[in-house]
Design an enzyme around this catalytic site. Sequence first.
Site, PDB file in Angstrom:
ATOM      1  N   ASN A 274       0.798  -1.228   0.000  1.00 48.74           N
ATOM      2  CA  ASN A 274       0.000   0.000   0.000  1.00 48.74           C
ATOM      3  C   ASN A 274       0.839   1.291   0.000  1.00 48.74           C
ATOM      4  OD1 ASN A 274       0.830  -0.558   2.571  1.00 48.74           O
ATOM      5  ND2 ASN A 274      -1.058   0.098   3.551  1.00 48.74           N
TER       6      ASN A 274
ATOM      7  N   GLU B 298       4.508  -4.612  11.934  1.00 48.59           N
ATOM      8  CA  GLU B 298       3.482  -3.603  11.618  1.00 48.59           C
ATOM      9  C   GLU B 298       2.391  -4.324  10.856  1.00 48.59           C
ATOM     10  OE1 GLU B 298       3.244  -0.705  12.672  1.00 48.59           O
ATOM     11  OE2 GLU B 298       5.247  -0.152  13.314  1.00 48.59           O
TER      12      GLU B 298
ATOM     13  N   CYS C  97      -3.498   0.459   6.679  1.00 52.82           N
ATOM     14  CA  CYS C  97      -3.615  -0.458   7.818  1.00 52.82           C
ATOM     15  C   CYS C  97      -4.339   0.161   9.002  1.00 52.82           C
ATOM     16  CB  CYS C  97      -2.221  -0.888   8.237  1.00 52.82           C
ATOM     17  SG  CYS C  97      -1.147   0.524   8.513  1.00 52.82           S
TER      18      CYS C  97
ATOM     19  N   GLU D 248       7.526   2.331  14.527  1.00 50.39           N
ATOM     20  CA  GLU D 248       8.271   3.002  13.467  1.00 50.39           C
ATOM     21  C   GLU D 248       8.200   4.500  13.728  1.00 50.39           C
ATOM     22  OE1 GLU D 248       6.707   0.905   9.775  1.00 50.39           O
ATOM     23  OE2 GLU D 248       8.774   0.184   9.906  1.00 50.39           O
TER      24      GLU D 248
HETATM   25  P1  NAD Z   1       1.020  -9.735   3.208  1.00 46.51           P
HETATM   26  O1  NAD Z   1       1.073 -10.143   4.617  1.00 46.51           O
HETATM   27  O2  NAD Z   1       0.336 -10.624   2.240  1.00 46.51           O
HETATM   28  O3  NAD Z   1       2.486  -9.510   2.633  1.00 46.51           O
HETATM   29  C1  NAD Z   1       3.384  -8.615   3.231  1.00 46.51           C
HETATM   30  C2  NAD Z   1       4.795  -8.938   2.779  1.00 46.51           C
HETATM   31  O4  NAD Z   1       5.213 -10.164   3.381  1.00 46.51           O
HETATM   32  C3  NAD Z   1       4.957  -9.151   1.274  1.00 46.51           C
HETATM   33  O5  NAD Z   1       6.179  -8.572   0.879  1.00 46.51           O
HETATM   34  C4  NAD Z   1       5.001 -10.661   1.140  1.00 46.51           C
HETATM   35  O6  NAD Z   1       5.714 -11.105  -0.008  1.00 46.51           O
HETATM   36  C5  NAD Z   1       5.727 -11.052   2.411  1.00 46.51           C
HETATM   37  N1  NAD Z   1       5.478 -12.409   2.907  1.00 46.51           N
HETATM   38  C6  NAD Z   1       4.341 -13.144   2.806  1.00 46.51           C
HETATM   39  N2  NAD Z   1       4.495 -14.322   3.458  1.00 46.51           N
HETATM   40  C7  NAD Z   1       5.743 -14.321   3.989  1.00 46.51           C
HETATM   41  C8  NAD Z   1       6.476 -15.244   4.788  1.00 46.51           C
HETATM   42  N3  NAD Z   1       5.948 -16.411   5.178  1.00 46.51           N
HETATM   43  N4  NAD Z   1       7.738 -14.910   5.177  1.00 46.51           N
HETATM   44  C9  NAD Z   1       8.274 -13.722   4.812  1.00 46.51           C
HETATM   45  N5  NAD Z   1       7.622 -12.819   4.053  1.00 46.51           N
HETATM   46  C10 NAD Z   1       6.367 -13.109   3.642  1.00 46.51           C
HETATM   47  O7  NAD Z   1       0.384  -8.274   3.245  1.00 46.51           O
HETATM   48  P2  NAD Z   1      -0.080  -7.366   2.015  1.00 46.51           P
HETATM   49  O8  NAD Z   1      -1.320  -7.994   1.454  1.00 46.51           O
HETATM   50  O9  NAD Z   1       1.064  -7.067   1.136  1.00 46.51           O
HETATM   51  O10 NAD Z   1      -0.460  -6.010   2.765  1.00 46.51           O
HETATM   52  C11 NAD Z   1      -1.674  -5.806   3.384  1.00 46.51           C
HETATM   53  C12 NAD Z   1      -1.590  -6.034   4.873  1.00 46.51           C
HETATM   54  O11 NAD Z   1      -0.529  -5.264   5.427  1.00 46.51           O
HETATM   55  C13 NAD Z   1      -2.833  -5.615   5.601  1.00 46.51           C
HETATM   56  O12 NAD Z   1      -3.155  -6.547   6.596  1.00 46.51           O
HETATM   57  C14 NAD Z   1      -2.432  -4.303   6.232  1.00 46.51           C
HETATM   58  O13 NAD Z   1      -3.173  -3.942   7.363  1.00 46.51           O
HETATM   59  C15 NAD Z   1      -0.997  -4.532   6.554  1.00 46.51           C
HETATM   60  N6  NAD Z   1      -0.283  -3.251   6.678  1.00 46.51           N
HETATM   61  C16 NAD Z   1       0.148  -2.849   7.924  1.00 46.51           C
HETATM   62  C17 NAD Z   1       0.784  -1.620   8.087  1.00 46.51           C
HETATM   63  C18 NAD Z   1       1.244  -1.132   9.432  1.00 46.51           C
HETATM   64  O14 NAD Z   1       2.086  -0.254   9.492  1.00 46.51           O
HETATM   65  N7  NAD Z   1       0.745  -1.648  10.526  1.00 46.51           N
HETATM   66  C19 NAD Z   1       1.007  -0.818   6.967  1.00 46.51           C
HETATM   67  C20 NAD Z   1       0.572  -1.257   5.726  1.00 46.51           C
HETATM   68  C21 NAD Z   1      -0.064  -2.483   5.594  1.00 46.51           C
END
Ligand code: NAD
Length: 487
Positions: free
Chosen positions: A153, A250, A284, A461
Amino acid sequence: MKAQPPASHFIDGEYVEDTAGTPFDSIYPATGEVIARLHAATPAIVEKAIAAAKRAQGEWAAMSPTARGRILTRAAGIMRERNRELSELETLDTGKPIQETIVADPTSGADAFEFFGGVAAAALNGDYIPLGGDFAFTKRVPLGVCVGIGAWNYPQQIACWKGAPALVAGNAMVFKPSENTPLGALKIAEILFEAGLPKGLYNVIQGDRTTGPLLVNHKDVAKVSLTGSVETGRKVAGAAAAQLKHVTMELGGKSPLIIFEDADLESAIGGAMLGNFYSTGQVCSNGTRVFVQKGIKDKFLSRLKERTEKIIIGDPMDEATQLGPMVSRAQLDKVFSYVEKGKAEGATLVTGGGIPNSVSAQGTYIQPTVFADVTDEMTIAREEIFGPVMCVLDFEREDEVIARANGTEFGLSAGVFTSDLTRAHRVVDQLEAGTLWINTYNLAPVEMPFGGSKQSGFGRENSLAALNHYTELKSVYVAMGKVESPY
Ligand code: NAD
């Protein structure tokens, strides 16, 4: 192709390709057009990146914090000069409207470089501890090689929010962006290198959920900072725990935004819209459970509907556009499935829920959507949708709404709109969340710590707090006399 980088990865100060990696396309969500073709990192690429980081880190850590900070400050300047170009790339990467990216993405990345570059000289000092003749002192030392893993995002912001504190504290970083948005982080690496960052200190490698574990499990990695979903967070934190690595998580949320009858109505509606529709709802910390006190429900909903239906949806590169597409077809389908669940479980669809007119048929668009009469048990009130879907719930009493707001496994953010200052403080004191707002929503300046509690993660962060998560303390006891020993 519109945004093809010179190669898939940036390692040791240069672009690197390994065509043995699984090829994948970067797609512009507004049109479905392929804008770049890349390769996921092979194990050899992962090794190369971690080895480069490990090699470079020692010398970097030995530099003065001021000298390290100067490079980050220079990178911030370059980012600001190239804001337009970087914002256009961010729009291509994510589909977010240029109206947003130009004020919120590279600029917030530059803010992080500027802040951490600026505080470097003073924020990494240790303590002197007098012990009556003897004394002790502490040193704040870097962890070593840190891994950053990003969500899709805010690709440029995430690359900078993790990179800036890690680097200024004397670490090296290997960053893996989301496979949905692989382009922005490469530019950040290029800019850091141009600003004078020695090679090997900020490396970017591509890949997906199969690549991430190669980084997390690597023995030379000291810390992992993940921005992603709770489900991924559990896996990554679990794998890191097996080797007792430092982690920052996060993760996702289902945050409450509470609007009392005495709130400034237009501000509260503006806050609720920003906290649900900005970045097409892919934020998020969004306040997706909007609790509205019964007395203002009708007024709130009618003005909300009116304002929501005026949102300009369209070509993200058009400066007038206020809402772009979802990042991918898969995410769009997921959001539509929640809209169907909302209807099936009896929520009232106030507006939206469909595909907007006058957008490309290949674009992954959905109208900004508002549900009213949502109850705590409905799926749309419990699960993170990560799209422009606002759920409005009714409430009557303060104690009731606090209990319901806290009735979730998540704890990322929360907000309250009221003109009663005492109540505002009383309510935020009781809300279980890491980042809270009074009479606004979703502002995340670099000076303020940002992060979650409960299942939304741990670590922070931004702000000086982030430096604690990229350093550890070394304590040194200094004896000024002879050792007194009974032996
Ligand atoms: P996701 O969890 O599908 O993927 C996040 C990242 O993790 C990607 O780069 C992915 O390739 C990697 N990944 C996936 N499985 C992994 C594993 N087993 N080991 C290591 N890396 C792995 O999330 P998304 O769909 O890309 O993003 C959306 C989510 O992120 C939502 O839940 C959102 O709330 C959260 N988010 C949180 C924040 C925050 O600061 N709290 C900010 C932005 C997004």
